[in-house]
Structures are given as C-alpha cells and as structure tokens.
Design a protein around this motif. Structure first.
Motif, PDB file in Angstrom:
ATOM      1  N   PHE A 176       0.860  -0.847   0.326  1.00  0.00           N
ATOM      2  CA  PHE A 176      -0.029  -0.226   0.458  1.00  0.00           C
ATOM      3  C   PHE A 176       0.858   1.278  -0.276  1.00  0.00           C
ATOM      4  CE2 PHE A 176      -3.175  -2.729   0.747  1.00  0.00           C
ATOM      5  CZ  PHE A 176      -4.245  -2.290   0.539  1.00  0.00           C
ATOM      6  N   PHE A 177       0.445   2.263  -1.259  1.00  0.00           N
ATOM      7  CA  PHE A 177       1.508   3.737  -0.781  1.00  0.00           C
ATOM      8  C   PHE A 177       0.580   4.451  -0.635  1.00  0.00           C
ATOM      9  CE2 PHE A 177       2.285   6.897  -3.837  1.00  0.00           C
ATOM     10  CZ  PHE A 177       3.392   7.225  -3.397  1.00  0.00           C
ATOM     11  N   GLY A 178       1.111   4.992   0.027  1.00  0.00           N
ATOM     12  CA  GLY A 178       0.934   6.513   0.443  1.00  0.00           C
ATOM     13  C   GLY A 178       0.405   6.215   2.240  1.00  0.00           C
TER      14      GLY A 178
ATOM     15  N   GLY B 175     -11.663  -2.342   6.404  1.00  0.00           N
ATOM     16  CA  GLY B 175     -10.066  -2.904   7.148  1.00  0.00           C
ATOM     17  C   GLY B 175      -9.015  -2.737   6.469  1.00  0.00           C
ATOM     18  N   SER B 176      -8.577  -2.501   5.303  1.00  0.00           N
ATOM     19  CA  SER B 176      -7.435  -1.676   5.325  1.00  0.00           C
ATOM     20  C   SER B 176      -7.231  -0.706   4.826  1.00  0.00           C
ATOM     21  CB  SER B 176      -7.719  -1.807   3.237  1.00  0.00           C
ATOM     22  OG  SER B 176      -7.957  -3.685   2.842  1.00  0.00           O
ATOM     23  N   PRO B 177      -6.519   0.274   5.307  1.00  0.00           N
ATOM     24  CA  PRO B 177      -5.392   1.472   5.160  1.00  0.00           C
ATOM     25  C   PRO B 177      -6.004   1.949   3.775  1.00  0.00           C
ATOM     26  CG  PRO B 177      -4.001   0.057   4.904  1.00  0.00           C
ATOM     27  CD  PRO B 177      -5.053  -1.225   5.213  1.00  0.00           C
ATOM     28  N   TRP B 178      -5.739   3.907   3.953  1.00  0.00           N
ATOM     29  CA  TRP B 178      -5.897   4.423   3.006  1.00  0.00           C
ATOM     30  C   TRP B 178      -4.268   3.883   1.887  1.00  0.00           C
ATOM     31  CZ3 TRP B 178     -10.524   5.897   1.421  1.00  0.00           C
ATOM     32  CH2 TRP B 178     -11.282   6.357   2.220  1.00  0.00           C
ATOM     33  N   GLY B 179      -4.065   4.135   0.564  1.00  0.00           N
ATOM     34  CA  GLY B 179      -3.300   4.059   0.407  1.00  0.00           C
ATOM     35  C   GLY B 179      -3.645   3.865  -1.181  1.00  0.00           C
ATOM     36  N   ILE B 180      -2.289   3.696  -2.185  1.00  0.00           N
ATOM     37  CA  ILE B 180      -2.780   2.624  -3.843  1.00  0.00           C
ATOM     38  C   ILE B 180      -2.278   1.636  -3.243  1.00  0.00           C
ATOM     39  CG2 ILE B 180      -2.263   3.069  -6.009  1.00  0.00           C
ATOM     40  CD1 ILE B 180      -2.373   5.980  -4.909  1.00  0.00           C
TER      41      ILE B 180
ATOM     42  N   SER C  59      -0.341   0.705 -13.056  1.00  0.00           N
ATOM     43  CA  SER C  59      -1.402   1.399 -13.044  1.00  0.00           C
ATOM     44  C   SER C  59      -1.876   1.268 -12.433  1.00  0.00           C
ATOM     45  CB  SER C  59      -1.572   0.465 -14.498  1.00  0.00           C
ATOM     46  OG  SER C  59      -1.238   0.009 -15.715  1.00  0.00           O
ATOM     47  N   ILE C  60      -2.732   2.766 -12.628  1.00  0.00           N
ATOM     48  CA  ILE C  60      -3.404   2.904 -10.931  1.00  0.00           C
ATOM     49  C   ILE C  60      -5.074   3.423 -10.894  1.00  0.00           C
ATOM     50  CG2 ILE C  60      -3.871   4.608  -9.408  1.00  0.00           C
ATOM     51  CD1 ILE C  60      -0.943   4.950  -9.937  1.00  0.00           C
ATOM     52  N   GLY C  61      -6.115   3.005 -10.967  1.00  0.00           N
ATOM     53  CA  GLY C  61      -7.324   2.801 -11.378  1.00  0.00           C
ATOM     54  C   GLY C  61      -7.999   2.850 -10.059  1.00  0.00           C
ATOM     55  N   ALA C  62      -9.894   3.325 -10.232  1.00  0.00           N
ATOM     56  CA  ALA C  62     -10.386   3.470  -8.825  1.00  0.00           C
ATOM     57  C   ALA C  62     -10.309   2.438  -7.805  1.00  0.00           C
ATOM     58  CB  ALA C  62     -11.510   4.376  -9.160  1.00  0.00           C
ATOM     59  N   ASP C  63     -10.125   1.074  -8.705  1.00  0.00           N
ATOM     60  CA  ASP C  63      -9.942   0.260  -8.114  1.00  0.00           C
ATOM     61  C   ASP C  63      -8.464  -0.095  -6.832  1.00  0.00           C
ATOM     62  OD1 ASP C  63      -8.917  -0.916 -10.124  1.00  0.00           O
ATOM     63  OD2 ASP C  63      -8.695  -2.752  -9.962  1.00  0.00           O
ATOM     64  N   ASN C  64      -7.747   0.185  -7.097  1.00  0.00           N
ATOM     65  CA  ASN C  64      -6.328   0.773  -6.381  1.00  0.00           C
ATOM     66  C   ASN C  64      -6.073   0.804  -4.770  1.00  0.00           C
ATOM     67  OD1 ASN C  64      -5.146   0.547  -9.467  1.00  0.00           O
ATOM     68  ND2 ASN C  64      -3.612   0.179  -8.550  1.00  0.00           N
ATOM     69  N   GLY C  65      -6.921   1.900  -4.889  1.00  0.00           N
ATOM     70  CA  GLY C  65      -7.543   2.419  -3.177  1.00  0.00           C
ATOM     71  C   GLY C  65      -7.733   4.000  -3.364  1.00  0.00           C
ATOM     72  N   ALA C  66      -7.391   4.482  -2.360  1.00  0.00           N
ATOM     73  CA  ALA C  66      -8.131   5.550  -2.406  1.00  0.00           C
ATOM     74  C   ALA C  66      -6.232   6.721  -0.901  1.00  0.00           C
ATOM     75  CB  ALA C  66      -8.491   6.694  -2.010  1.00  0.00           C
ATOM     76  N   ILE C  67      -6.455   8.231  -1.925  1.00  0.00           N
ATOM     77  CA  ILE C  67      -4.989   8.664  -0.591  1.00  0.00           C
ATOM     78  C   ILE C  67      -6.252   9.763  -0.158  1.00  0.00           C
ATOM     79  CG2 ILE C  67      -3.058  10.071  -0.446  1.00  0.00           C
ATOM     80  CD1 ILE C  67      -2.163   8.816  -2.722  1.00  0.00           C
ATOM     81  N   LYS C  68      -6.257  10.298   1.554  1.00  0.00           N
ATOM     82  CA  LYS C  68      -6.770  10.658   1.983  1.00  0.00           C
ATOM     83  C   LYS C  68      -6.644  12.225   1.990  1.00  0.00           C
ATOM     84  CE  LYS C  68     -10.451  11.341   5.017  1.00  0.00           C
ATOM     85  NZ  LYS C  68     -11.412   9.981   5.899  1.00  0.00           N
TER      86      LYS C  68
END
Length: 465
Positions: free
Chosen positions: A185-187, A222-227, A264-273
């Motif tokens: 997880f990045f970020g 339960g997953s952390p924020w991040g890509i 490659s980053i799509g919406a399913d990869n996660g999010a950064i707050k």
C-alpha cells in the motif's frame, strides 16, 4: 625363447648422442618464473616463483566435513580466512531438471573432478640474494581443473552450514535475475506523503497533501488508506562482476538503471485521503473542503483495465521508474560453484600477484582461494518477494516533484464533490518521472530456486558422508 626374452628386457647403456635422440615425458617438472620478464608480482625485481609440477591427470571425488584455514593469525583472532562445512567435490553434472537442479547420469558420487598437471609453487622474495631471500608464500594449483564444488546440505532460508567465510577472488559471470516485488500500500505512512497542486475550474489554486493523521484509518474493509501497488516483475542481468576480499561472508553485486514496469492506477487500487491547504474560494464566498478522498482514476476504471488499454484520460500511471539495485547475498545461501577452468589455493605473508592469475587478482595476506574463469551461478530466481518499504518513500518524492510542475484541475462536478466531501475520482494520466529519478532497491539474503539446491555426493539416502 627364454633367452631371447631375457635379452630384450635387459637395460642398455646409451651414449650421450643416443640419449639426445630420445623423447619422453617426465613425471615431475621443475620451473622458474622471473617476474621481471612477465610483468607479474608485487615488485618485479623482488620476486621469483619456483614451481614443482606433476605431469599427470588426477581424478578426485571428495567430501570434507569442515574446511577451516587461517583461523586467527595475521587477519585477527575469532575468525577464519576460509571456513566451509559440508564441502563436496565431484565431476561436472551432465544434465539439469526443469527446475534447474543439477543431475548426473551416473550419480554424483560416481564422478570425479579432473585435475590436469597439478603443481606446488613458491614465491621467493629477493631470489638473487643469498642473505635476504625469503619464502613469502606458496600455492597449490593445476594447469586445468574441471569439477563441481558444492557447500552445504540444504537450500533453506537460514542455513547453518556451507560457506561461512571466504577470502579470495571470484569473477561472477553475467547473471540473470528474475525477481518480483511484494504487493504494498502506497501513501500510508508519514514518509510517503504526497503534495500536489490543484485548481478548481482552472482557478483558485491550492495545495493538497496526504493526511498523515488518517493514513491508517480503515473505512474500506479494514484496509488502510492508500494506493495498492500490485506485485511487479523485476527482471534484469547483473554484468560480469569481480568479488574480492578477506573474510567475506556476503556477496555484494550492484547494477544500475533497472527498469521497473509501469504501475497502472485505477479507482480499484485504493485512495489517498487528502487535505487542502486553503479553502476553495468561489465567487460567492469561501467554501471549506477540509478533507477529501482522492482516487487517482475514474470511478469505472480498474488497474487491470488501465494496464491493458493505456487510457490516459481516465487512468493514472507511474512511468519511467528505474532503480539502482544492490544484491546482498550471504555466501552460505550460494551452494554450487561449477569450476570449468582452474584456480588456486595460496598462503602468503604479504600481497602477491601470482603468475598467470587475473589482472585484478592480488592475493592478500593469509589464505586465499581464487577461481580463474567467471563462475556461472545460473539464474538468481528468488522464491520470495522483495519488500517495497524502502522504495515507496522514494517514489513519493518523485511523484511530488512531478506534481509540483503539473496541476491537477477539477471540473465543476469534481469541485462540487470536493466541497461536499464526496470522493473525488480523477484520472491524471501519466506521471512520468524525471529521467534522473532512481530508486535505491536492496535485495538481501533471498532464498534462491532449485539451481542452488545442493545434490548429495553420497550413495543411498545420506545428505553428507
């Protein structure tokens, strides 16, 4: 007939003239190398080399439980120049299994290493002075050695046997590496914070940055924020490399500019707050958007779809990522050393350049084991993934540098989402890192695949005998 046979087996004296006409090969040979003529030696005027050779081909199959040389002595107490356990020497394999394991059609213990014209050589300092001449070293070698040297009994993550300490010279042949990174997880940590410039409707610039205080919050199962950075293949070749030194326990190889596949980053990869430095000020007043969840891809995109279609409008990509890779591999994780030319084992009281050795091979004080030609370790195929903990903070810096020069512009709909706190989905295309951006990646003590599996040199089911 008896008289005739006896007559033919008697020895006959030859004259000097008759003796000079005879040819043959002596079992023993003596030779002297004058370094001033060859350019070899620490100081060409100081050394002479005397060699006693055996003109024969010797075959040897041997197992050595413990090989310890130079323990204590000139290089210090508490360690050995050469320390190996469960060492086996045999003939070269004549096949390999699909997984790379060496095989012998006659079984390994039925084969022998071939040692052609073995010799013992002495290094004499000041050879032309009877009062100051001194033996400063000797070595055991041969004109040619063909064999398979292995150390250790198991290809496991933390072996207790094998090559524990090595003093000498090895030239490692070009070696392919087929590795892969662990999913990460990045970020999600402070050192992976990203800063970016955002404008709303092309106006009202502000800065956003990842919210360290909520990086580890869990609102999506339960997953952390991040890509989510998927596992990536890392394939490259180490160039031919020289490894030389005293009492080494680790093999260090370095290669520059290893390309890392596009992420490659799509919406399913996660999010950064994200947090906004300042409110977005529209014409009708200041509207605060303290926090927004920022997806680096449109709502209907997936990372797999982005990778397949390269749709830069709706997706995001991290491009042009390269790494300088260091491999730090304990010697006891390397079990198999095929010898296809030669080498030597020497002991010297000071640095000596032995005749015929590689230009970079200068034997250091103490015991020294040298291999003549590049050793082929096969492919380095780690069985476990490479952790990205050290690399991700570096990528965060590279992305921030890119985004500092390239604004992210929100249209009316996304501006409204930011103001109301709704998730922002935005494909920002290729994040092309600078050409001089290099991540530093270290591969440490990776368990290698079956081409480093030691094969028993014993009959029956014994691992060592």
């Amino acid at each position: 007939m008896s008289t005739s046979v006896l007559a033919t087996t008697e020895m006959h004296e030859l004259t000097d003239a008759e003796l000079s006409e005879q040819t043959g090969q002596a079992l023993l040979s003596l030779g002297y190398t004058n370094p001033s003529a060859t350019g070899e030696g620490k100081n060409t005027s100081d050394y002479g080399f005397y060699k006693l050779g055996l003109e024969a081909k010797v075959e040897l199959n041997a197992n050595i439980k413990n090989l310890q040389l130079g323990c204590g002595g000139t290089n210090g107490a508490g360690a050995c120049d050469i320390d190996m356990s469960n060492v086996s020497l045999s003939g070269l394999p004549d096949g390999r299994l699909a997984d790379g394991t060496a095989t012998w059609s006659k079984d390994r213990p039925s084969t022998s290493a071939e040692i052609t014209n073995p010799f013992l050589e002495f290094a004499i300092k000041n050879p032309n002075s009877a009062s100051t001449r001194e033996v400063t070293g000797f070595r055991l070698s041969a004109e040619k050695i063909m064999g398979y040297l292995s150390a250790g009994t198991d290809n496991i993550a933390n072996p207790t046997d094998g090559i524990k300490s090595f003093s000498g010279f090895i030239k490692v042949a070009k070696t392919p590496v087929n590795a892969f990174t662990k999913e990460a997880f990045f970020g999600t940590t402070e050192d992976q914070r990203i800063f970016a410039k955002i404008t709303a409707l092309g106006l009202f610039p502000t800065t956003v940055f990842t919210d360290a205080s909520s990086m580890q919050s869990s609102t999506n199962g339960g997953s952390p924020w991040g890509i989510k950075v998927p596992s990536q293949k890392v394939q490259f070749d180490f160039p031919e490399t020289i490894v030389s030194g005293n009492r080494m326990s680790q093999l260090n190889l370095v290669v520059q500019d290893v390309p890392i596949p596009t992420i490659s980053i799509g919406a399913d990869n996660g999010a950064i707050k994200m947090l906004l430095d300042e409110p977005i000020s529209l014409l009708f007043g200041a509207i605060y958007a303290d926090k927004a969840t920022f997806y680096m891809g449109e709502k209907d995109t997936t990372s797999a779809g982005c990778a397949a279609n390269r749709n830069t409008k709706n997706c995001s990509y991290i491009d042009n990522l390269k790494a300088n890779v260091t491999v730090k591999q304990n010697f006891n994780l390397i079990h198999n050393l095929p010898i296809t030319s030669g080498g030597y084992l020497s002991l010297q009281s000071e640095k000596i350049k032995w005749p015929g050795s590689d230009a970079a091979d200068v034997a250091q004080p103490g015991f020294w084991l040298s291999f003549k030609d590049p050793l082929d370790f096969g492919a380095l195929n780690p069985t476990s993934g490479i952790g990205m903990d050290d690399v991700l903070p570096q990528i965060a810096t590279f992305i921030t540098n890119y985004l500092s020069q390239n604004n992210i512009d929100l249209d009316l709909a996304k501006t409204f989402d930011a103001i109301t706190g709704a998730p922002i989905y935005k494909g920002i295309g290729a994040i092309t890192l600078a050409d001089n951006a290099r991540a530093v990646m270290t591969l440490s003590n990776l368990l290698l695949d079956s081409n480093q599996k030691p094969v028993s040199n014993c009959y029956g089911g014994l691992k060592f005998c």
